[in-house]
Enzyme design. Structure first.
Site, PDB file in Angstrom:
ATOM      1  N   LYS A 152     -13.603   5.801   3.284  1.00  0.00           N
ATOM      2  CA  LYS A 152     -12.348   5.120   3.629  1.00  0.00           C
ATOM      3  C   LYS A 152     -11.795   5.752   4.886  1.00  0.00           C
ATOM      4  O   LYS A 152     -12.016   6.941   5.141  1.00  0.00           O
ATOM      5  CB  LYS A 152     -11.326   5.283   2.497  1.00  0.00           C
TER       6      LYS A 152
HETATM    7  P1  NAD Z   1      -1.947  -7.217   2.837  1.00  0.00           P
HETATM    8  O1  NAD Z   1      -1.350  -6.397   3.937  1.00  0.00           O
HETATM    9  O2  NAD Z   1      -2.554  -8.539   3.157  1.00  0.00           O
HETATM   10  O3  NAD Z   1      -0.823  -7.503   1.719  1.00  0.00           O
HETATM   11  C1  NAD Z   1      -0.010  -6.533   1.165  1.00  0.00           C
HETATM   12  C2  NAD Z   1       1.239  -7.233   0.641  1.00  0.00           C
HETATM   13  O4  NAD Z   1       2.017  -6.301  -0.111  1.00  0.00           O
HETATM   14  C3  NAD Z   1       2.154  -7.773   1.729  1.00  0.00           C
HETATM   15  O5  NAD Z   1       2.577  -9.084   1.369  1.00  0.00           O
HETATM   16  C4  NAD Z   1       3.340  -6.813   1.722  1.00  0.00           C
HETATM   17  O6  NAD Z   1       4.546  -7.434   2.122  1.00  0.00           O
HETATM   18  C5  NAD Z   1       3.369  -6.456   0.270  1.00  0.00           C
HETATM   19  N1  NAD Z   1       4.075  -5.212  -0.048  1.00  0.00           N
HETATM   20  C6  NAD Z   1       4.077  -4.036   0.618  1.00  0.00           C
HETATM   21  N2  NAD Z   1       4.873  -3.155  -0.013  1.00  0.00           N
HETATM   22  C7  NAD Z   1       5.382  -3.790  -1.083  1.00  0.00           C
HETATM   23  C8  NAD Z   1       6.258  -3.413  -2.116  1.00  0.00           C
HETATM   24  N3  NAD Z   1       6.789  -2.196  -2.169  1.00  0.00           N
HETATM   25  N4  NAD Z   1       6.547  -4.337  -3.068  1.00  0.00           N
HETATM   26  C9  NAD Z   1       6.009  -5.576  -3.019  1.00  0.00           C
HETATM   27  N5  NAD Z   1       5.184  -5.976  -2.073  1.00  0.00           N
HETATM   28  C10 NAD Z   1       4.875  -5.098  -1.120  1.00  0.00           C
HETATM   29  O7  NAD Z   1      -2.957  -6.255   2.088  1.00  0.00           O
HETATM   30  P2  NAD Z   1      -4.148  -6.657   1.096  1.00  0.00           P
HETATM   31  O8  NAD Z   1      -5.395  -6.695   1.881  1.00  0.00           O
HETATM   32  O9  NAD Z   1      -3.752  -7.828   0.265  1.00  0.00           O
HETATM   33  O10 NAD Z   1      -4.194  -5.330   0.201  1.00  0.00           O
HETATM   34  C11 NAD Z   1      -3.321  -5.161  -0.910  1.00  0.00           C
HETATM   35  C12 NAD Z   1      -3.936  -4.156  -1.858  1.00  0.00           C
HETATM   36  O11 NAD Z   1      -5.218  -4.630  -2.235  1.00  0.00           O
HETATM   37  C13 NAD Z   1      -4.163  -2.762  -1.265  1.00  0.00           C
HETATM   38  O12 NAD Z   1      -4.004  -1.812  -2.290  1.00  0.00           O
HETATM   39  C14 NAD Z   1      -5.605  -2.811  -0.836  1.00  0.00           C
HETATM   40  O13 NAD Z   1      -6.185  -1.524  -0.762  1.00  0.00           O
HETATM   41  C15 NAD Z   1      -6.175  -3.640  -1.962  1.00  0.00           C
HETATM   42  N6  NAD Z   1      -7.475  -4.244  -1.645  1.00  0.00           N
HETATM   43  C16 NAD Z   1      -7.589  -5.202  -0.670  1.00  0.00           C
HETATM   44  C17 NAD Z   1      -8.844  -5.725  -0.394  1.00  0.00           C
HETATM   45  C18 NAD Z   1      -9.035  -6.819   0.620  1.00  0.00           C
HETATM   46  O14 NAD Z   1     -10.183  -7.262   0.773  1.00  0.00           O
HETATM   47  N7  NAD Z   1      -8.005  -7.291   1.288  1.00  0.00           N
HETATM   48  C19 NAD Z   1      -9.963  -5.270  -1.091  1.00  0.00           C
HETATM   49  C20 NAD Z   1      -9.802  -4.308  -2.084  1.00  0.00           C
HETATM   50  C21 NAD Z   1      -8.543  -3.802  -2.341  1.00  0.00           C
END
Ligand code: NAD
Length: 418
Positions: A106
């Site tokens: 990571k």
């Molecule tokens: P993203 O940036 O697209 O979305 C994150 C969302 O969370 C945003 O809408 C933001 O406004 C919201 N957010 C931030 N802080 C917040 C809070 N305190 N309360 C409520 N909402 C809040 O990111 P993503 O890619 O969707 O990733 C989200 C999670 O999923 C992370 O933990 C990431 O590691 C995990 N993840 C993502 C992927 C992927 O392929 N995108 C894969 C595995 C894991």
């Protein structure tokens, strides 16, 4: 959100919890709880006005016993060495639980990307790619997107690497745009595996998905796509949130419309499908059938866990529960489907992208989605088998039992050298 919880300590505790059910020697266990190496770099980058600014960046390579290190790159002000280490460890167990031939890594830059222009972000990303170049590669370490990074950043990293290496190596990074070697279905993959996990869990627990109420914390890539795919199964999305707060409608709203509204306005606030706005904490404690935390880690701590009323929690985010919250929910018989399975769709389709890149071949979206379903359903079955045969307290420990055993087997088969 708990400020004190250290995600690296959470990871180590999760490994210890699961190792108690396995015959793993303490010295091998130590190896499974710490990264093999961490790169720390200070990127000096010229800003649009000619100033130099220095950005702290990390890449943690946690374990490569089962294949190249694999994991995303995050741009966020809260990125820290410990967070990157934890996230890289979760990647090891995630790739192992879904049985794809990768280790875990990571990376991240301590930055609020909203404060920089596109050209500044490009120079920052290319500077990081230059630092990463000696330690990444198609067979060595394959980064991917994470919070606040996407196709644009992946394309810059691929381009920088290829120019410096004087080669073509699309498989050096995944999550690329389609024309740069990306895969169909990658954007939806994390939400899709969250949906498959929720579907399989409801089936296993004899719960009806039709009409089930769902709350989603974090309406970004993972959360919003999980929401509309779960809605497609007949469930009713009643609440969603982003960093500006939560929206709610007891009768449910159209999850796709909420996503479009957020894309147009930048926030869910004011969404006309909702009847009420509430705090994120209120959303997490709603009386719903399914809660999907899909924002950042440590969203639910031990105190808040007492107030969670959902029957099932499917973790789309990485590490959204502190270990204390996990204990409380286990004691309260709330079924928690762990992140390392539920959000593994992202890395699984990354793997499909890498396979396609290496074969110079392009799969249809239908094939990607079908193969992903097979991987997640098979992994769910392995998890249930471990859950039923090891007398473990919860699904998370069962997932780690499966994953740790696979990593230990690969390590022991290779032997220790030098
Ligand atoms: P993203 O940036 O697209 O979305 C994150 C969302 O969370 C945003 O809408 C933001 O406004 C919201 N957010 C931030 N802080 C917040 C809070 N305190 N309360 C409520 N909402 C809040 O990111 P993503 O890619 O969707 O990733 C989200 C999670 O999923 C992370 O933990 C990431 O590691 C995990 N993840 C993502 C992927 C992927 O392929 N995108 C894969 C595995 C894991």
């Amino acid at each position: 959100m708990s400020e004190e919880a250290n995600p690296f300590e959470s990871l180590q505790e999760q490994v210890d919890d699961a190792a108690a059910y396995l015959d793993v020697s303490p010295d091998v266990l130590e190896r499974l709880k710490n990264p093999e190496r961490v790169l720390e770099a200070n990127l000096s980058v010229e800003m649009d006005d000619g100033r130099l600014e220095v950005f702290r960046a990390y890449r943690s390579q946690f374990n490569g016993d089962r294949g190249p290190y694999k994991g995303g790159i995050r741009y966020h002000p809260n990125v820290s060495r410990d967070e990157v280490k934890a996230l890289s460890g979760w990647m090891v167990y995630k790739t192992a639980v879904v049985d794809i031939p990768y280790g875990g890594g990571k990376g991240g830059i301590v930055i609020d990307p909203n404060e920089y222009s596109e050209s500044e972000l490009e120079r920052i990303t290319r500077s990081f790619a230059t630092e990463l170049r000696p330690i990444i590669g198609e067979d060595r370490d394959v980064p991917a997107p994470d919070v606040n990074t996407g196709q644009r950043e992946m394309n810059w990293i691929k381009d920088t690497y290829e120019k410096l290496e004087n080669t073509t190596a699309p498989g050096v990074i995944t999550g690329k745009a389609i024309d740069s070697g990306g895969s169909e279905g990658r954007v939806e993959a994390t939400g899709r595996s969250t949906m498959f996990t929720a579907r399989e869990a409801f089936d296993y627990l004899d719960k009806e998905m039709e009409g089930a109420t769902v709350a989603v914390q974090g309406y970004g890539n993972a959360g919003s796509i999980a929401a509309y795919l779960i809605e497609d199964l007949g469930a009713n999305v009643v609440a969603a949130s982003d960093s500006s707060g939560a929206v709610y409608n007891a009768d449910g709203f159209d999850a796709r419309e909420a996503k479009e509204f957020k894309a147009e306005t930048g926030s869910l606030s004011g969404f006309d499908g909702a009847t009420e706005e509430m705090s994120n904490e209120d959303l997490l404690t709603l009386n719903v059938d399914l809660l999907v935390p899909a924002a950042l880690e440590n969203a639910i701590d031990g105190d808040l866990a007492h107030d969670v009323q959902a029957d099932v929690v499917v973790e789309a985010a990485n590490g959204p529960l502190t270990p204390e919250a996990d204990d409380v929910l286990t004691d309260r018989d709330v079924a928690v489907l762990p992140d390392i399975l539920a959000n593994a769709g992202g890395v699984t389709v990354s793997y499909f992208e890498w396979v396609q890149n290496r074969q110079r071949f392009h799969w249809s979206e239908e094939r990607v989605n079908d193969e992903l379903e097979t991987v997640i359903v098979d992994a769910f079955e392995d998890l249930v088998e471990a859950y039923e045969s090891n007398d473990v307290p919860n699904f998370r420990t069962a997932a780690y039992v499966v994953a740790i055993q696979r990593v230990v087997d690969a390590y022991e088969q290779g032997g220790n050298w030098p």
